[in-house]
Write an enzyme that holds these catalytic residues in place. Structure first.
Site, PDB file in Angstrom:
ATOM      1  CE  LYS A 112      44.197  32.983  32.937  1.00 40.70           C
ATOM      2  NZ  LYS A 112      44.997  34.247  32.886  1.00 40.70           N
TER       3      LYS A 112
HETATM    4  C1  LIG Z   1      44.622  35.498  33.229  1.00 38.83           C
HETATM    5  C2  LIG Z   1      45.672  36.544  33.386  1.00 38.83           C
HETATM    6  C3  LIG Z   1      45.396  37.790  33.991  1.00 38.83           C
HETATM    7  C4  LIG Z   1      44.015  38.188  34.449  1.00 38.83           C
HETATM    8  O1  LIG Z   1      43.534  37.476  35.558  1.00 38.83           O
HETATM    9  P1  LIG Z   1      41.979  37.480  35.915  1.00 38.83           P
HETATM   10  O2  LIG Z   1      41.832  36.498  37.010  1.00 38.83           O
HETATM   11  O3  LIG Z   1      41.264  37.058  34.657  1.00 38.83           O
HETATM   12  O4  LIG Z   1      41.608  38.860  36.314  1.00 38.83           O
HETATM   13  C5  LIG Z   1      46.438  38.691  34.141  1.00 38.83           C
HETATM   14  N1  LIG Z   1      47.683  38.398  33.692  1.00 38.83           N
HETATM   15  C6  LIG Z   1      47.987  37.222  33.104  1.00 38.83           C
HETATM   16  C7  LIG Z   1      49.366  36.995  32.617  1.00 38.83           C
HETATM   17  C8  LIG Z   1      47.003  36.254  32.939  1.00 38.83           C
HETATM   18  O5  LIG Z   1      47.311  35.080  32.357  1.00 38.83           O
END
Ligand SMILES: *Cc1c(COP(=O)(O)O)cnc(C)c1O
Length: 465
Positions: A112
């Site tokens: 993120k």
């Molecule tokens: C947010 C997240 C995901 C999922 O991503 P999306 O864009 O919501 O599909 C997968 N792995 C981790 C570690 C995350 O923080």
């Protein structure tokens, strides 16, 4: 560039407006009116660009008209200057024709950061230009909160309030939020569960009268278009490093809200030769059921070892549906009305189109642990549980594609020690050097009762003039 709503009734907006808006007024999500296109020659030239040059090349059409080029370049350089790897998102080979794309070299060790480091800077830039101040409010069960705080900690025109369920996040996750000591950052531990926090968030957005005059709430969750935009870049980065445009590349993506893999779909629509996109889910498998059996129905939430993918409904899926239904906003409104009952099915045509693009696979906790062990034994690579799910999905769906596959690695294994301990490697994984002192840093947070009026009262009192 203009942005339009997936439900066809809200006004078209500019990039700047979309970033500050969140949901469209008709309940839909904003998407670009049209996508920039890159030819094979354009893509060939990308192989020589470093990450920030490439990021500028891919993203500048999306902000055109709103952010001057030199300023945008500077924002990109600042955002990715925070990453601890020179390649920003390095590739590591884990098997024959199989790579992991490490997206966790930012400040909070999860993917993120790639989007939120940029979003924080974009927000601050745009707000200063407009001489406006906003309040960012978010609810988190883990990763989003800390990445949003790190993205906004230096934003003069943003006060950020992150709600999380008191005593229900891991120590590393809590400390990544609470050790950011900055006058505009407020970490609120609510004496309730994650659903309570999310409901507070929804109600606060619906009635913002508790804010001081002239302030509005801004959402930084994955429905924010700017986040999706930033995630398109690494698909191009990985694919060109592995031989695109001359070779087609597949991607396997650990999926929760469908933001990350939707960015991969956009990369393909923009001209990147992508063979297949693999939706990897944990036991919360609504998307796997949708693609494999046309069963898009809500089921109870299962708490898994990959908590960042624990969702009942994937909010960004609507953006894909909009394209699958030939951008017919009324059709999407109809589907979403159906879905209010808890389930919906796609038309035969939409389902066929989805299956041409996507494969899917579901991986439960027991299998996740097994895969962590397997990958370590085979290639001495320690995957976090989310990453392991992506790797397994790539392997189990091999029949649906050929050639290189890139598995997106969304978190550092030290962040999700439960799964790593259960795989038997608890003792060998440690936090990266820049975070080695995390457990001894000063913490600051406020515990609040499970009562929205107290949350609003706290916020109103702590928003800076
Ligand atoms: C947010 C997240 C995901 C999922 O991503 P999306 O864009 O919501 O599909 C997968 N792995 C981790 C570690 C995350 O923080």
């Amino acid at each position: 560039m203009k942005y339009i709503s997936t439900r066809g009734k809200a006004p078209a907006l500019s990039f700047e407006e979309v970033m500050l808006t969140g949901l469209a007024s008709d309940g839909g999500l904003y998407v670009p009116e049209q996508l920039p296109q890159f030819s094979a020659a354009d893509i060939k030239a990308m192989a020589d660009m470093d990450y920030t040059e490439l990021a500028f090349r891919i993203m500048s059409p999306f902000v055109a008209g709103d952010i001057p080029e030199d300023d945008f370049r500077q924002l990109i350089n600042d955002a990715y200057g925070q990453f601890r790897h020179q390649a920003i998102t390095p590739l590591v080979q884990t098997g024959h024709n199989e790579w992991v794309l490490e997206l966790f070299h930012g400040p909070t060790l999860a993917f993120k950061d790639v989007a939120l480091q940029l979003l924080g800077r974009l927000l601050d830039y745009v707000l200063k230009k407009r001489d406006q101040k906003v309040v960012v409010m978010g609810a988190t069960s883990g990763d989003t909160g800390s990445a949003a705080i790190e993205g906004c900690r230096h934003c003069d025109n943003v006060d950020i309030f992150i709600l999380y369920p008191h005593q229900r996040v891991s120590e590393v996750q809590r400390r990544q939020m609470t050790t950011v000591i900055s006058p505009n950052v407020h970490t609120l531990a609510v004496e309730g569960n994650f659903d309570d926090c999310q409901n507070f968030l929804k109600e606060s957005f619906a009635d913002q009268s508790f804010l001081p005059e002239g302030r509005q709430l801004v959402a930084v969750n994955s429905i924010n278009w700017a986040r999706i935009m930033a995630q398109i870049v690494y698909y191009f980065y990985a694919a060109t490093a592995l031989g695109a445009p001359d070779r087609k590349i597949s991607f396997s993506v650990p999926t929760g809200n469908f933001g990350d893999i939707f960015a991969g779909y956009l990369a393909k629509q923009m001209g990147l030769p992508v063979a297949r996109l693999i939706i990897a889910t944990n036991a919360n498998d609504i998307l796997h059921r949708c693609i494999s059996a046309n069963d898009h129905s809500k089921k109870e939430l299962i708490h898994s070892l990959s908590p960042s993918m624990d969702i009942m409904v994937s909010s960004n899926f609507e953006r894909l549906l909009f394209d699958l239904y030939d951008r017919d906003g009324a059709a999407i409104q109809g589907l979403m009305d159906d879905f209010k009952t808890g389930s919906m099915s796609l038309s035969e045509d939409a389902l066929a189109k989805a299956r041409e693009l996507f494969s899917s696979h579901r991986v439960d906790d027991a299998r996740t642990i097994q895969v962590i062990k397997e990958v370590l034994a085979q290639s001495e690579y320690l995957a976090d549980p989310h990453t392991a799910i992506g790797i397994d999905a790539a392997r189990q769906t091999r029949g649906s594609y050929s050639g290189p596959v890139v598995c997106l690695s969304t978190a550092h294994p030290a962040k999700f020690t439960d799964a790593v301990e259960r795989a038997g490697y608890g003792g060998v994984v440690s936090l990266p050097l820049h975070m080695a002192d995390l457990l001894s840093r000063e913490e600051r947070y406020t515990v609040l009762p499970n009562d929205l009026s107290k949350v609003k009262e706290y916020m109103a009192k702590n928003i800076r003039a």
